[in-house]
Design a protein around this motif. Structure first.
Motif, PDB file in Angstrom:
ATOM      1  N   UNK A 225       0.830  -1.207   0.000  1.00 18.39           N
ATOM      2  CA  UNK A 225       0.000   0.000   0.000  1.00 18.39           C
ATOM      3  C   UNK A 225       0.860   1.250   0.000  1.00 18.39           C
ATOM      4  N   UNK A 226       1.969   1.199   0.746  1.00 15.32           N
ATOM      5  CA  UNK A 226       2.897   2.329   0.780  1.00 15.32           C
ATOM      6  C   UNK A 226       3.501   2.574  -0.602  1.00 15.32           C
ATOM      7  N   UNK A 227       3.788   1.473  -1.296  1.00 18.10           N
ATOM      8  CA  UNK A 227       4.307   1.585  -2.660  1.00 18.10           C
ATOM      9  C   UNK A 227       3.333   2.369  -3.537  1.00 18.10           C
ATOM     10  N   UNK A 228       2.044   2.040  -3.417  1.00 16.06           N
ATOM     11  CA  UNK A 228       1.037   2.775  -4.193  1.00 16.06           C
ATOM     12  C   UNK A 228       1.093   4.261  -3.837  1.00 16.06           C
ATOM     13  N   UNK A 229       1.312   4.556  -2.548  1.00 13.04           N
ATOM     14  CA  UNK A 229       1.396   5.950  -2.118  1.00 13.04           C
ATOM     15  C   UNK A 229       2.583   6.676  -2.734  1.00 13.04           C
ATOM     16  N   UNK A 230       3.731   5.971  -2.809  1.00 13.80           N
ATOM     17  CA  UNK A 230       4.928   6.558  -3.428  1.00 13.80           C
ATOM     18  C   UNK A 230       4.620   6.962  -4.866  1.00 13.80           C
ATOM     19  N   UNK A 231       3.969   6.034  -5.588  1.00 10.62           N
ATOM     20  CA  UNK A 231       3.656   6.296  -6.991  1.00 10.62           C
ATOM     21  C   UNK A 231       2.640   7.429  -7.110  1.00 10.62           C
ATOM     22  N   UNK A 232       1.689   7.439  -6.193  1.00 14.73           N
ATOM     23  CA  UNK A 232       0.646   8.453  -6.203  1.00 14.73           C
ATOM     24  C   UNK A 232       1.241   9.850  -6.078  1.00 14.73           C
ATOM     25  N   UNK A 233       2.158  10.012  -5.103  1.00 16.07           N
ATOM     26  CA  UNK A 233       2.783  11.312  -4.898  1.00 16.07           C
ATOM     27  C   UNK A 233       3.560  11.727  -6.145  1.00 16.07           C
ATOM     28  N   UNK A 234       4.243  10.757  -6.770  1.00 18.33           N
ATOM     29  CA  UNK A 234       5.014  11.062  -7.963  1.00 18.33           C
ATOM     30  C   UNK A 234       4.124  11.418  -9.141  1.00 18.33           C
ATOM     31  N   UNK A 235       2.983  10.759  -9.224  1.00 17.88           N
ATOM     32  CA  UNK A 235       2.067  11.027 -10.325  1.00 17.88           C
ATOM     33  C   UNK A 235       1.415  12.394 -10.187  1.00 17.88           C
ATOM     34  N   UNK A 236       0.819  12.643  -9.038  1.00 18.70           N
ATOM     35  CA  UNK A 236       0.093  13.898  -8.840  1.00 18.70           C
ATOM     36  C   UNK A 236       1.046  15.075  -8.624  1.00 18.70           C
ATOM     37  N   UNK A 237       2.283  14.798  -8.217  1.00 17.99           N
ATOM     38  CA  UNK A 237       3.230  15.820  -7.770  1.00 17.99           C
ATOM     39  C   UNK A 237       2.583  16.701  -6.715  1.00 17.99           C
ATOM     40  N   UNK A 238       1.795  16.072  -5.894  1.00 16.76           N
ATOM     41  CA  UNK A 238       1.030  16.809  -4.893  1.00 16.76           C
ATOM     42  C   UNK A 238       0.595  15.822  -3.815  1.00 16.76           C
ATOM     43  N   UNK A 239       0.675  16.243  -2.550  1.00 17.50           N
ATOM     44  CA  UNK A 239       0.146  15.409  -1.482  1.00 17.50           C
ATOM     45  C   UNK A 239      -0.803  16.250  -0.636  1.00 17.50           C
ATOM     46  N   UNK A 240      -1.830  15.608  -0.102  1.00 17.36           N
ATOM     47  CA  UNK A 240      -2.695  16.294   0.857  1.00 17.36           C
ATOM     48  C   UNK A 240      -3.335  15.236   1.746  1.00 17.36           C
ATOM     49  N   UNK A 241      -3.778  15.641   2.934  1.00 17.18           N
ATOM     50  CA  UNK A 241      -4.362  14.662   3.856  1.00 17.18           C
ATOM     51  C   UNK A 241      -5.583  13.982   3.244  1.00 17.18           C
ATOM     52  N   UNK A 242      -6.211  14.663   2.272  1.00 11.72           N
ATOM     53  CA  UNK A 242      -7.411  14.126   1.653  1.00 11.72           C
ATOM     54  C   UNK A 242      -7.218  12.691   1.143  1.00 11.72           C
ATOM     55  N   UNK A 243      -5.977  12.370   0.700  1.00 11.28           N
ATOM     56  CA  UNK A 243      -5.762  11.041   0.129  1.00 11.28           C
ATOM     57  C   UNK A 243      -5.744   9.940   1.182  1.00 11.28           C
ATOM     58  N   UNK A 244      -5.743  10.336   2.475  1.00 12.11           N
ATOM     59  CA  UNK A 244      -5.844   9.270   3.486  1.00 12.11           C
ATOM     60  C   UNK A 244      -7.088   9.451   4.354  1.00 12.11           C
ATOM     61  N   UNK A 245      -8.034  10.255   3.861  1.00  9.85           N
ATOM     62  CA  UNK A 245      -9.302  10.392   4.575  1.00  9.85           C
ATOM     63  C   UNK A 245     -10.020   9.042   4.570  1.00  9.85           C
ATOM     64  N   UNK A 246     -10.878   8.818   5.553  1.00 14.95           N
ATOM     65  CA  UNK A 246     -11.436   7.472   5.711  1.00 14.95           C
ATOM     66  C   UNK A 246     -12.284   7.032   4.525  1.00 14.95           C
ATOM     67  N   UNK A 247     -12.868   8.014   3.773  1.00 16.21           N
ATOM     68  CA  UNK A 247     -13.663   7.606   2.609  1.00 16.21           C
ATOM     69  C   UNK A 247     -12.777   6.928   1.566  1.00 16.21           C
ATOM     70  N   UNK A 248     -11.484   7.303   1.542  1.00 20.25           N
ATOM     71  CA  UNK A 248     -10.563   6.649   0.610  1.00 20.25           C
ATOM     72  C   UNK A 248     -10.442   5.164   0.941  1.00 20.25           C
ATOM     73  N   UNK A 249     -10.355   4.864   2.235  1.00 19.36           N
ATOM     74  CA  UNK A 249     -10.293   3.457   2.632  1.00 19.36           C
ATOM     75  C   UNK A 249     -11.568   2.746   2.201  1.00 19.36           C
ATOM     76  N   UNK A 250     -12.700   3.451   2.342  1.00 12.14           N
ATOM     77  CA  UNK A 250     -13.974   2.877   1.917  1.00 12.14           C
ATOM     78  C   UNK A 250     -13.982   2.590   0.425  1.00 12.14           C
ATOM     79  N   UNK A 251     -13.472   3.540  -0.361  1.00 10.68           N
ATOM     80  CA  UNK A 251     -13.422   3.332  -1.813  1.00 10.68           C
ATOM     81  C   UNK A 251     -12.557   2.126  -2.161  1.00 10.68           C
ATOM     82  N   UNK A 252     -11.427   1.991  -1.449  1.00  9.11           N
ATOM     83  CA  UNK A 252     -10.542   0.859  -1.733  1.00  9.11           C
ATOM     84  C   UNK A 252     -11.227  -0.469  -1.432  1.00  9.11           C
ATOM     85  N   UNK A 253     -11.959  -0.503  -0.302  1.00  5.33           N
ATOM     86  CA  UNK A 253     -12.701  -1.723   0.025  1.00  5.33           C
ATOM     87  C   UNK A 253     -13.691  -2.019  -1.091  1.00  5.33           C
TER      88      UNK A 253
END
Lengths: 319, 307
Positions: A225-253
């Protein structure tokens, strides 16, 4: 990945999706829809996250409602290091994966003491903790997030700023994640994990240290999962707490369940369908959740095997 | 730090705790009796706020608005239970989490379609819009005192109902062993619908009371929902008493932590470290509390379920 000698609808579908992923940088310009390349990068990154969640959720029967925290850990490590102008992937990536491993070990060690609803809620609580850590990190943009100036530097080996290179790096990592999970679940380790899902007491009685197996599984999923996060930051060139909000976990489920829990390729199909559906529905109306919400409920109630089930995959009982 | 501020923050924390209890009471009963993880409980809180705001606009009276909104949210809760949730009782927690997550998305969009995008506000009537002198120099807003009073009254009523009435007896029996209650000839379906409706009404009431302070907006339920889950997990699922105690604890710790943690940290840390760690730690405080409670008592403080 799952190709057997004879073609089943399931293996054909898997092959088609992977072929689409592999060829999209050439298909998209040909049909004049260049932005599909970006759509597919996003799909593949979410697919890696979903594949990692499937390891604990689908195979292990552990309903983690906090998987987005690992996405956040990966992304924030990359983001924060770039903030201090440390761009080398050889520092960023191993450090991020190490942090992912350490956090998942600690979080898992506490969470796995609980079961059922308590496990769902405590994983959610830990994800919220990390989320609020991001929100209150004023130095790194708190709510507004942080722009990353440059993608990770691979020291001249590969140039991630090149769109095509980045695309295939993500694709390679998707294949690697699928390969890792496939090897794991088919190995003795996977058998034990699946055994624990069906009947933990029995596995314990046979003599397996089930807690340790579950913890190992949790950590592997956390690192992926952390690997996906590394790629995500590189892709968006942007990070924000929004990407770890609980609805994100819901979407992944949802991606995992939509694709088919405990099937190797299910989460990938789930990510493809989820992201296309959200793209499609949000073009129709701003309030697309009013259609998507009931759709999600219908999938849960009626399509229990997910896409994998529709394609004739083995019927798997829910955890 | 003067003690008047301390008293004010204590009351604020207590008020948050009372509010949390209204939401957590329904949530813990639904989870304890029906074994249903209902993420959409926060949507009922939100709907309560919107109902009250709408009725208050129609009738030009906040009190009338609340009185009309209460039966409306009760009915809405019972309809939601019959239409969407009934099929989920027999399902795994995972299915329930996902389906009720879908309900949240649906309701959040629905209120944006039905009501103005930026939400609704209700002005407080003049007689509630003041502050009361509590003695020793402490003044506190009248309306917040009203919230505390209403909440305590509801808690008392709920306690009497659960402890003294036949319905309460069935609820307690259902929380400890619902299969047996069904086997003894109690109409479980009807009991479930009623309990869900009551829980919806309590959550709605909390939303109504918050509407004048926060205004009704889409998505307002989520933040409080997660707090409410923290509460019921700490209190022990199915236990109304546990929910009450845990609500007050969580309300106080959350509020007091936000106000005083940085001051306390200043005593042990250098200034810039304390300023950086204060906000982070105070917003994580209740989750740390929950994790430690679960670490030592994996069933919460007051477990109600027998097995």
């Amino acid at each position: 990945m799952n190709l057997r000698a004879h073609a089943t609808p399931r293996s054909l579908f898997t092959f088609a999706v992977l072929a689409l992923c592999a060829l999209m940088p050439f298909i998209a310009p040909a049909i004049g829809q260049d932005y599909y390349v970006d759509v597919f990068i996003r799909i593949m990154i979410w697919a890696i996250a979903a594949v990692s969640l499937n390891l604990i959720l689908g195979y292990g029967g552990m309903v983690s409602f906090g998987h987005a925290m690992f996405l956040g850990l990966g992304a924030y490590t990359v983001g924060i290091l770039s903030y201090y102008e440390i761009y080398s992937a050889f520092i960023q990536w191993p450090l991020a994966l190490l942090i992912g491993a350490v956090v998942s070990l600690g979080v898992g060690a506490i969470c796995l003491r609980t079961k059922g609803v308590y496990f769902i809620m405590i994983t959610l609580a830990f994800a919220q903790m990390i989320y609020f850590l991001g929100v209150s990190a004023d130095e790194y943009g708190s709510d507004d997030g942080l722009i990353i100036d440059e993608r990770s530097q691979l020291g001249g080996v590969l140039d991630l700023d090149d769109g095509l290179t980045f695309y295939y790096v993500v694709f390679a990592f998707l294949l690697l994640s699928l390969f890792i999970v496939k090897r794991l679940v088919n190995a003795r380790f996977g058998m034990v994990i699946k055994g624990i899902r069906s009947n933990e007491d029995r596995m314990q009685a046979i003599g397996f240290p089930t807690y340790r197996y579950k913890l190992a599984c949790f950590v592997i999923a956390g690192v992926l999962g952390t690997l996906a996060g590394i790629l995500f930051a590189n892709f968006e060139k942007f990070i924000s707490p929004d990407m770890m909000y609980w609805t994100r976990s819901g979407e992944m489920i949802f991606m995992v369940v939509l694709g088919g829990m405990g099937s190797l390729f299910g989460p990938v199909s789930g990510a493809v369908v989820y992201l296309f559906l959200s793209e499609f529905l949000s073009n129709i109306t701003e309030q697309w959740h009013i259609i998507f919400g009931p759709f999600l409920i219908l999938v849960v109630i009626f399509a229990r095997g997910g896409i994998d089930g529709l394609l004739g995959g083995k019927r798997r009982h829910h955890g | 730090m003067n003690w008047i501020f301390l008293a004010e923050q204590f009351l604020n924390g207590f008020q948050l705790g009372i509010l949390l209890f209204l939401i957590a009471a329904g949530l813990t009963l639904v989870l304890g009796i029906m074994d249903l993880v209902n993420l959409a409980h926060g949507s009922l809180y939100m709907l309560g706020a919107f109902f009250a705001a709408t009725f208050a606009q129609w009738t030009d009276s906040f009190v009338l608005g609340v009185l009309l909104a209460l039966p409306a949210i009760l009915a809405a809760g019972m309809v939601i239970e019959v239409v969407a949730l009934r099929t989920l009782y027999a399902r795994s927690h995972l299915d329930q989490v996902l389906a009720t997550f879908g309900l949240i998305l649906f309701f959040n969009s629905l209120v944006q379609l039905v009501w103005p995008l930026d939400g609704l506000t209700i002005p407080l009537p003049a007689y509630l819009d003041g502050a009361v002198e509590l003695g020793l120099g402490v003044t506190y807003p009248t309306y917040r005192i009203l919230i505390i009073a209403v909440g305590l009254l509801v808690a008392l009523g709920l306690y009497l109902m659960v402890a003294k009435t036949r319905l309460g007896m069935l609820i307690r029996a259902g929380a400890s062993n619902r299969v047996m209650v069904g086997a003894l000839g109690v109409d479980i379906k009807w009991l479930f619908t009623l309990v869900f409706g009551l829980g919806a009404m309590l959550a709605g009431l909390a939303g109504m009371m918050m509407a004048p302070i926060l205004s009704a907006t889409s998505g307002m339920g989520e933040q409080i929902l997660i707090l409410a889950f923290v509460v019921i997990v700490i209190g022990g699922i199915g236990s109304v008493r546990g929910a009450f105690i845990a609500s007050i604890i969580v309300g106080l710790i959350d509020t007091m932590g936000r106000s005083f943690l940085d001051v306390l940290l200043l005593a042990v840390l250098p200034v810039n470290a304390a300023e950086a760690a204060g906000p982070a730690l105070s917003s994580m405080l209740i989750y740390i509390l929950m994790a430690s409670v679960l670490f030592f008592k994996p069933q919460g403080l007051f477990p109600a379920q027998s097995g």
